[in-house]
Design a protein around this motif. Structure first.
Motif, PDB file in Angstrom:
ATOM      1  N   THR A 181       0.840  -1.197   0.000  1.00 52.61           N
ATOM      2  CA  THR A 181       0.000   0.000   0.000  1.00 52.61           C
ATOM      3  C   THR A 181       0.877   1.250   0.000  1.00 52.61           C
ATOM      4  O   THR A 181       1.760   1.389   0.851  1.00 52.61           O
ATOM      5  CB  THR A 181      -0.912   0.020   1.232  1.00 52.61           C
ATOM      6  OG1 THR A 181      -1.721  -1.170   1.210  1.00 52.61           O
ATOM      7  CG2 THR A 181      -1.800   1.251   1.233  1.00 52.61           C
TER       8      THR A 181
ATOM      9  N   ARG B  72       2.250   5.088   0.494  1.00 53.92           N
ATOM     10  CA  ARG B  72       2.104   6.050   1.579  1.00 53.92           C
ATOM     11  C   ARG B  72       1.012   7.056   1.217  1.00 53.92           C
ATOM     12  O   ARG B  72       0.812   7.372   0.037  1.00 53.92           O
ATOM     13  CB  ARG B  72       3.420   6.788   1.804  1.00 53.92           C
ATOM     14  CG  ARG B  72       3.935   7.462   0.553  1.00 53.92           C
ATOM     15  CD  ARG B  72       5.206   8.245   0.750  1.00 53.92           C
ATOM     16  NE  ARG B  72       5.768   8.681  -0.525  1.00 53.92           N
ATOM     17  CZ  ARG B  72       5.295   9.670  -1.260  1.00 53.92           C
ATOM     18  NH1 ARG B  72       4.210  10.341  -0.857  1.00 53.92           N
ATOM     19  NH2 ARG B  72       5.861  10.003  -2.413  1.00 53.92           N
TER      20      ARG B  72
ATOM     21  N   ARG C  66       1.155  13.787   0.639  1.00 55.83           N
ATOM     22  CA  ARG C  66       1.199  15.083   1.316  1.00 55.83           C
ATOM     23  C   ARG C  66       0.058  15.947   0.793  1.00 55.83           C
ATOM     24  O   ARG C  66      -0.209  15.995  -0.404  1.00 55.83           O
ATOM     25  CB  ARG C  66       2.540  15.748   1.023  1.00 55.83           C
ATOM     26  CG  ARG C  66       2.668  17.173   1.536  1.00 55.83           C
ATOM     27  CD  ARG C  66       3.959  17.803   1.013  1.00 55.83           C
ATOM     28  NE  ARG C  66       4.050  19.217   1.336  1.00 55.83           N
ATOM     29  CZ  ARG C  66       4.942  20.048   0.798  1.00 55.83           C
ATOM     30  NH1 ARG C  66       5.812  19.590  -0.097  1.00 55.83           N
ATOM     31  NH2 ARG C  66       4.962  21.326   1.138  1.00 55.83           N
TER      32      ARG C  66
ATOM     33  N   ARG D  84       1.344  13.384  -4.525  1.00 55.20           N
ATOM     34  CA  ARG D  84       1.563  12.281  -5.452  1.00 55.20           C
ATOM     35  C   ARG D  84       0.696  12.333  -6.698  1.00 55.20           C
ATOM     36  O   ARG D  84       1.034  11.722  -7.712  1.00 55.20           O
ATOM     37  CB  ARG D  84       1.339  10.933  -4.748  1.00 55.20           C
ATOM     38  CG  ARG D  84       2.462  10.584  -3.756  1.00 55.20           C
ATOM     39  CD  ARG D  84       2.356   9.179  -3.166  1.00 55.20           C
ATOM     40  NE  ARG D  84       1.784   8.211  -4.062  1.00 55.20           N
ATOM     41  CZ  ARG D  84       0.698   7.484  -3.780  1.00 55.20           C
ATOM     42  NH1 ARG D  84       0.086   7.629  -2.612  1.00 55.20           N
ATOM     43  NH2 ARG D  84       0.242   6.616  -4.641  1.00 55.20           N
TER      44      ARG D  84
ATOM     45  N   GLU E  21       7.900  14.507  -2.591  1.00 56.30           N
ATOM     46  CA  GLU E  21       6.484  14.700  -2.295  1.00 56.30           C
ATOM     47  C   GLU E  21       5.842  15.673  -3.269  1.00 56.30           C
ATOM     48  O   GLU E  21       5.064  16.548  -2.882  1.00 56.30           O
ATOM     49  CB  GLU E  21       6.315  15.164  -0.851  1.00 56.30           C
ATOM     50  CG  GLU E  21       6.758  14.098   0.148  1.00 56.30           C
ATOM     51  CD  GLU E  21       6.324  14.395   1.555  1.00 56.30           C
ATOM     52  OE1 GLU E  21       5.860  15.521   1.810  1.00 56.30           O
ATOM     53  OE2 GLU E  21       6.426  13.504   2.413  1.00 56.30           O
TER      54      GLU E  21
END
Length: 764
Positions: free
Chosen positions: A9, A11, A14, A35, A282
């Motif tokens: 899975t 992350r 942000r 992302r 990020e």
């Protein structure tokens, strides 16, 4: 050998502190996470193509935008060339094909959003990078925060903002993004200043970008966007293949490309080496210049193929791209200004001489509206992104294997932890091909289960790129565990959902359901290969039909269309452009009745789910033409010039072959192209005394649009000045066309393109 990768899975992205996005409460709100992009509260995978309104005749805007939308784009990007709009200090011109507002509104009418590339410096192979000559005559430091320079930028940005007033996304308009400057790699503070100036001028958009390649230093207020090209005209003629190009045909988490713009950094700034800047982990991986083709320069003339374009684009998706942006998506013609044609040249201090008029770029849509094979290959990917991009965008990329070693299997997975897509490739351009991979089988370990595909190892042929679905949800209780076919689209019909897959002609189709059942195909892949699973049906097309598939809003609803000629929608009607007298057209769900203008329709026939018509086009076809004149010619002595001492385009045509081609009457023809199949060095075309077209031979046909000059062309014909190929000059052309004899060859044909409009009356 089975290859295994774990796809856990990803992350959570942000969400705080990112300086982009619409205000809260905006209808259809666009947001940016660390992302992916979001629209109306769910992940969104944008697909953008570069189209330069100022390099196209205004009367062709709608056609080009229509084909772009039919090709699966949801947005277009466009440069605002400063030199074109402010030819004299303080005098702005937004008339004719410089009408940015009209182009933006027309894009919206075709269902396309717009990203405005504001400059002030654009490059785009424009004279002085798009800077007006008068700007460079002043005592100032351009592309910096020099107050004298900014004092000129402010009215430019204010004029652009005024053109776009009321068209921002938050106002219900199509403008979703803006890019400031281009390829500026060492002035992050200045880039930040440009965004502030644009916002102060009234331009409010959810996404602000700057190009991130070449080791660029991009400020936090701008999203870095990236490039990837299969070849580069900007390389020296001694370079066998652009050094970064092989990298783009494998899966990687590196986003930068140090070769794009490297010649300009060296020529204009004296920078011979650059180091990649570590991409912020990020931020979403967004591209704005995936090569939709490639331009040519005099010294170097790449021959990028449709397969090159499609394989590179798919490799970026497998590497984690969340925004596919193409340069160019539609070619155009260089503008002519007070100093003549406004192309990049050694005469204006640049390292390359490019054609004076042609900016065709071998794009999916050509300079004169020609629809190229990669328009179809890319559309297959775009249909998939439209159908499942909301899931794919949120899937992280896991590189399974493959690097610079051509013998090593190249594969990757995009996954959300429980489902995903498997990518594998054996594709590189023919100048450096990869071998087939025998005994291929992959196992992807998700959080709760593992999937092995195919169930029995297969050989992956050379020159293949695949993206196979894993645990794709067909219905609430039924999944497609794996498939050795690619997802094309999904449409709802009166009989439920129809999921369309594309088989590979040289790879056996295996469809495995969630319980392990292997589904038998009722027939060979094609338009009648239908599988009813109860609650959902699967349609498995062969490659030929997959390349003909469109999904269009026609006659009041979305339908899928199979057409062997380019088609798009305009005002609810289908518009067909064809060079051939007959076209086959099939529609699903099928309207009962079609009405046609510009052609004739035969009685429809049933082909499985489809209703199919044969369309006869009025006036379409190709006719050989006679060439009058002698092809004996003498090449001038080679010259070198510019800051990098590269081969220069010839100026001496005294030894050129001069031939004449008579053109028949073109009355009633929607579009007429003079198509030249030739070999040589460079050519110029005149209609009367009008300089109509030029071409640096590189292995493709030379098309000249006769339509704007139809009366004069029929009266005076076309005069060509052709210089012969001479190998010892040292011009680089692709190995596939390199071994031609010195001299000239020429064949000519008239290509008549018909435009047919198809409508319905109350069809559902």
């Amino acid at each position: 050998m089975n290859r295994t990768v774990r796809a856990g899975t990803p992350r959570p992205p942000r969400r705080e502190g990112l300086p982009w996005g619409d205000p809260a409460g905006t209808p259809d709100r666009i947001a940016v996470t660390g992302r992916w992009f979001e629209r109306a509260g769910r992940p969104w995978f944008p697909v953008t193509g570069e189209i330069h309104y100022s390099r196209l005749p205004r009367e062709r805007w709608s056609e080009v935008l229509g084909h772009a939308r039919a090709g699966g784009l949801d947005s277009v990007a466009t440069y605002v060339f400063w030199a074109a709009h402010e030819p004299e200090p303080g005098r702005f011109d937004w008339s004719g094909n410089l009408d940015l507002r009209a182009f933006t509104e027309l894009a919206a009418a075709h269902g396309l959003d717009v990203i405005v590339r504001l400059g002030p410096w654009a490059h785009g192979e424009y004279r002085n990078g798009g800077f007006p000559d008068w700007l460079l005559q002043r005592d100032l430091a351009p592309r910096t925060d020099d107050p004298a320079y900014l004092a000129l930028v402010r009215p430019l940005y204010a004029a652009i903002a005024a053109q776009l007033e009321g068209l921002a996304h938050a106002e219900g308009g199509p403008v979703i993004g803006a890019q400031v400057d281009n390829e500026l790699y060492d002035q992050p503070g200045h880039l930040a200043t440009l965004r502030r100036i644009a916002e102060d001028a009234g331009l409010q958009v959810p996404i602000w970008t700057a190009t991130g390649w070449g080791g660029a230093q991009v400020p936090e207020s701008l999203l870095p966007v990236y490039s990837a090209y299969a070849e580069g005209f900007w390389e020296d003629e001694t370079v066998a293949w652009a050094p970064f190009a092989p990298f783009h045909f494998r899966y990687t988490d590196i986003r930068d490309d140090l070769s794009v713009g490297a010649d300009l950094r060296e020529a204009l700034d004296g920078i011979t080496e650059a180091a990649p800047v570590q991409t912020a982990a990020e931020l979403p991986f967004a591209t704005c210049e995936l090569g939709g083709g490639m331009h040519v320069a005099y010294h170097r003339r790449p021959l990028v193929s449709p397969d090159d374009v499609a394989a590179l684009a798919l490799a970026k998706i497998g590497s984690g791209s969340t925004w596919q942006g193409y340069y160019m998506y539609a070619g155009g013609t260089q503008r002519t200004g007070p100093e003549g044609t406004e192309q990049e040249s050694q005469a204006t201090g640049y390292p390359n001489d490019v054609p004076a008029l042609s900016y065709d770029f071998n794009a999916p849509i050509g300079e004169h509206g020609q629809i190229r094979p990669h328009h179809h290959l890319l559309r297959r990917q775009h249909l998939w992104l439209a159908a499942d991009g909301h899931r794919l965008a949120a899937m992280a990329a896991v590189i399974g294997g493959g690097g610079a070693d051509p013998a090593e299997p190249r594969w990757a997975v995009r996954s959300d932890g429980t489902s995903g897509y498997l990518f594998a490739t054996t594709y590189q351009p023919p100048k450096r091909p990869l071998p087939a991979q025998p005994g291929v089988q992959f196992t992807v370990a998700f959080e709760d289960a593992s999937v092995t595909v195919p169930t029995v190892p297969i050989d992956l042929p050379a020159g293949r790129s695949v993206a196979w679905p894993l645990r794709y949800p067909l219905t609430e209780g039924l999944e497609l565990r794996s498939a050795t076919a690619q997802l094309l689209t999904r449409i709802t019909t009166e009989d439920g959902d129809l999921v369309v897959l594309a088989a590979h002609d040289d790879i056996p189709v295996e469809l495995v359901l969630g319980d392990g059942t292997i589904v038998d195909l009722p027939s060979a892949p094609g338009p009648e290969c239908l599988i009813d699973l109860g609650g959902v049906r699967l349609l498995v097309l062969d490659e030929s039909h997959a390349n003909r598939l469109y999904r269009l809003d026609f006659a009041g609803r979305e339908r899928i269309v199979l057409s062997d000629a380019p088609v798009y929608t305009e005002g609810g009607d289908l518009v067909v452009h064809t060079e051939t007298p007959q076209v086959t057209l099939a529609v699903l769900p099928a309207p009962e009745t079609l009405y046609v203008t510009g052609g004739d329709l035969d009685t429809p026939v049933r082909q499985g789910l489809w209703r199919a018509w044969t369309l006869t086009a009025h006036g379409a076809g190709t006719t050989p033409l006679d060439v009058e004149g002698d092809l004996d010619a003498t090449a001038p002595a080679p010259r070198r010039g510019g800051p990098l001492d590269r081969l220069s385009a010839p100026e001496d045509y005294s030894g050129a072959a001069r031939v004449h081609i008579a053109i028949p009457d073109l009355t009633g023809t929607d579009r007429a192209l003079l198509r030249l199949i030739w070999t040589g060095d460079v050519g110029r075309a005149y209609i009367g005394d009008h300089f109509a077209s030029d071409h640096f031979w590189h292995g493709r046909a030379w098309d000249i649009d006769l339509t704007p000059h139809r009366d004069r062309a029929a009266t005076e014909g076309v005069r060509l000045e052709l210089l012969p190929w001479r190998r010892e000059t040292g011009v680089w052309v692709d190995p596939a066309v390199r071994n031609l004899p010195d001299g000239l060859t020429l064949e000519a044909a008239l290509v008549k393109v018909a435009k047919i409009r198809i409508s319905t009356e109350g069809a559902q």
